[in-house]
Write a protein that holds these residues in place. Structure first.
Motif, mmCIF file in Angstrom:
data_model
loop_
_atom_site.group_PDB
_atom_site.id
_atom_site.type_symbol
_atom_site.label_atom_id
_atom_site.label_comp_id
_atom_site.label_asym_id
_atom_site.label_seq_id
_atom_site.Cartn_x
_atom_site.Cartn_y
_atom_site.Cartn_z
ATOM 1 N N CYS A 97 0.829 -1.210 0.000
ATOM 2 C CA CYS A 97 0.000 0.000 0.000
ATOM 3 C C CYS A 97 0.861 1.256 0.000
ATOM 4 C CB CYS A 97 -0.944 -0.001 1.197
ATOM 5 S SG CYS A 97 -2.281 -1.203 1.058
ATOM 6 N N CYS A 98 1.936 1.232 0.747
ATOM 7 C CA CYS A 98 2.843 2.386 0.762
ATOM 8 C C CYS A 98 3.386 2.668 -0.636
ATOM 9 C CB CYS A 98 4.005 2.128 1.720
ATOM 10 S SG CYS A 98 3.586 2.257 3.466
ATOM 11 N N ILE A 99 3.794 1.602 -1.332
ATOM 12 C CA ILE A 99 4.345 1.761 -2.680
ATOM 13 C C ILE A 99 3.266 2.255 -3.644
ATOM 14 C CG2 ILE A 99 5.322 0.512 -4.640
ATOM 15 C CD1 ILE A 99 6.752 -1.292 -2.593
ATOM 16 N N LEU A 100 2.070 1.691 -3.544
ATOM 17 C CA LEU A 100 0.995 2.119 -4.437
ATOM 18 C C LEU A 100 0.675 3.597 -4.254
ATOM 19 C CD1 LEU A 100 -1.517 -0.886 -4.315
ATOM 20 C CD2 LEU A 100 0.129 -0.323 -6.108
ATOM 21 N N VAL A 101 0.656 4.050 -3.009
ATOM 22 C CA VAL A 101 0.357 5.458 -2.731
ATOM 23 C C VAL A 101 1.495 6.362 -3.189
ATOM 24 C CG1 VAL A 101 0.027 7.147 -0.889
ATOM 25 C CG2 VAL A 101 -1.244 4.996 -0.847
ATOM 26 N N GLU A 102 2.724 5.972 -2.867
ATOM 27 C CA GLU A 102 3.877 6.843 -3.124
ATOM 28 C C GLU A 102 4.328 6.826 -4.584
ATOM 29 O OE1 GLU A 102 6.859 5.568 -0.387
ATOM 30 O OE2 GLU A 102 5.728 6.206 1.394
ATOM 31 N N GLU A 103 4.207 5.684 -5.250
ATOM 32 C CA GLU A 103 4.769 5.564 -6.600
ATOM 33 C C GLU A 103 3.717 5.480 -7.713
ATOM 34 O OE1 GLU A 103 7.759 2.554 -6.936
ATOM 35 O OE2 GLU A 103 8.602 2.971 -4.952
ATOM 36 N N TYR A 104 2.486 5.086 -7.359
ATOM 37 C CA TYR A 104 1.477 4.879 -8.399
ATOM 38 C C TYR A 104 0.205 5.692 -8.175
ATOM 39 C CZ TYR A 104 4.414 0.911 -9.734
ATOM 40 O OH TYR A 104 5.467 0.119 -10.126
ATOM 41 N N GLY A 105 0.285 6.692 -7.312
ATOM 42 C CA GLY A 105 -0.873 7.549 -7.090
ATOM 43 C C GLY A 105 -2.077 6.813 -6.538
ATOM 44 N N GLY A 106 -1.830 5.712 -5.827
ATOM 45 C CA GLY A 106 -2.918 4.946 -5.231
ATOM 46 C C GLY A 106 -3.585 3.970 -6.191
ATOM 47 N N GLU A 107 -3.079 3.882 -7.423
ATOM 48 C CA GLU A 107 -3.661 2.986 -8.420
ATOM 49 C C GLU A 107 -2.848 1.693 -8.525
ATOM 50 O OE1 GLU A 107 -6.496 3.609 -10.004
ATOM 51 O OE2 GLU A 107 -6.672 5.550 -8.991
ATOM 52 N N VAL A 108 -3.515 0.619 -8.905
ATOM 53 C CA VAL A 108 -2.836 -0.654 -9.126
ATOM 54 C C VAL A 108 -2.314 -0.670 -10.557
ATOM 55 C CG1 VAL A 108 -3.108 -3.167 -9.247
ATOM 56 C CG2 VAL A 108 -4.294 -1.858 -7.466
ATOM 57 N N PRO A 109 -1.001 -0.892 -10.758
ATOM 58 C CA PRO A 109 -0.462 -0.907 -12.118
ATOM 59 C C PRO A 109 -0.971 -2.110 -12.905
ATOM 60 C CG PRO A 109 1.196 -1.648 -10.552
ATOM 61 C CD PRO A 109 0.027 -1.159 -9.737
#
Length: 213
Positions: A97-109
Motif C-alpha cells: 500500500c505504501c508503494i501504491l500510494v507513493e509511486e502509483y498515485g494509489g492505483e494498481v499498475p
C-alpha cells in the motif's frame, strides 16, 4: 505427464468448456483492482472461501491503499487472522500500500513487471489480477491447473512456468482469456487430485488420464 494434445482436440476441449460456462468467474470476492490484488495475495496457501470469509467485513471498510494504511497493520490482522501466514501477509499488504500510494498515485499498475515489483506479489498473483481485472489473456498456474494440464495433455510441463508457456503456446487464441478460469474450476471440482470425477467430466473421452488409476 501426458503428451501435448493435437490442436483439433484442444479446440474440442475448450469449445466444451465454453459451452458449459461461457463467462467463467473467479471465486475471490472484490470490488476493484486493489481489493482483488489484496484478496489474491491473501489466497496463497489458503482457500478462496476462507479468504472471502475474512475479507467481507474488511472490504466494507477498505477499498483503497490509503484507507488500508489508515486502518493499520494490527487492525488488518484482526480481519485476516483465520488465514494462513496472516502476519507475513499483513506486512506485505501494508508495504504494498505504501508503494501504491507513493509511486502509483494509489492505483494498481496493469503490467506484470510492475505488479511483481510489489511486496508479496509473485508471477501467479500478477497474472490473476491482469486476467480478472483487465481481461488480459494471462495464465496463472496453481496446483489445480498444473495437475490438469499434465494429466490431460492440455499444457504439459515440468514446472509452473513451463505449463504457463504451454498454455500460451497451445490454447487457441479465441479461448485464451478464459482458459485460466475454465481450467482452475475444472481442476478444483472435477479433475481433483485423488479420485477424479471422470464419470461427470466434460472432456472424459478426450483425456488420456495420465497418472489416473
Amino acid at each position: 505427464m501426458a503428451p501435448q494434445l493435437p490442436y483439433r482436440v484442444m479446440r474440442d476441449i475448450f469449445e466444451r468448456f465454453r459451452a458449459h460456462e461461457p463467462e467463467p468467474k473467479g471465486e475471490l470476492e472484490h470490488t476493484n483492482a486493489f481489493t482483488l490484488l489484496v484478496a489474491v495475495l491473501l489466497s496463497a496457501q489458503a482457500t478462496d472461501k476462507g479468504v472471502n470469509r475474512a475479507t467481507r467485513a474488511l472490504f466494507e471498510q477498505v477499498s483503497t491503499p490509503q484507507e488500508m494504511l489508515e486502518l493499520g497493520e494490527e487492525r488488518l490482522i484482526e480481519h485476516i487472522r483465520t488465514i494462513g501466514l496472516y502476519r507475513n501477509k499483513a506486512k506485505n499488504v501494508m508495504k504494498l500500500c505504501c508503494i501504491l500510494v507513493e509511486e502509483y498515485g494509489g492505483e494498481v499498475p496493469n503490467s506484470r513487471a510492475a505488479l511483481q515489483g510489489l511486496p508479496g506479489v509473485g508471477r501467479k498473483t500478477a497474472n490473476v489480477v491482469l486476467n480478472m481485472w483487465w481481461g488480459m489473456p494471462a495464465q496463472a498456474v496453481d496446483t489445480h491447473i498444473f495437475r490438469l494440464a499434465n494429466r490431460t495433455g492440455i499444457a504439459p510441463g515440468k514446472d509452473v512456468v513451463a505449463v504457463e508457456r504451454a498454455i500460451e503456446d497451445n490454447v487457441p487464441a479465441d479461448f485464451a482469456r478464459h482458459a485460466h478460469h475454465w481450467m482452475i474450476l475444472h481442476g478444483r471440482y472435477i479433475c481433483v487430485a485423488r479420485k477424479p470425477k471422470c464419470a461427470v467430466c466434460l472432456i472424459e473421452d478426450l483425456c488420456p488420464k495420465e497418472g489416473v488409476e
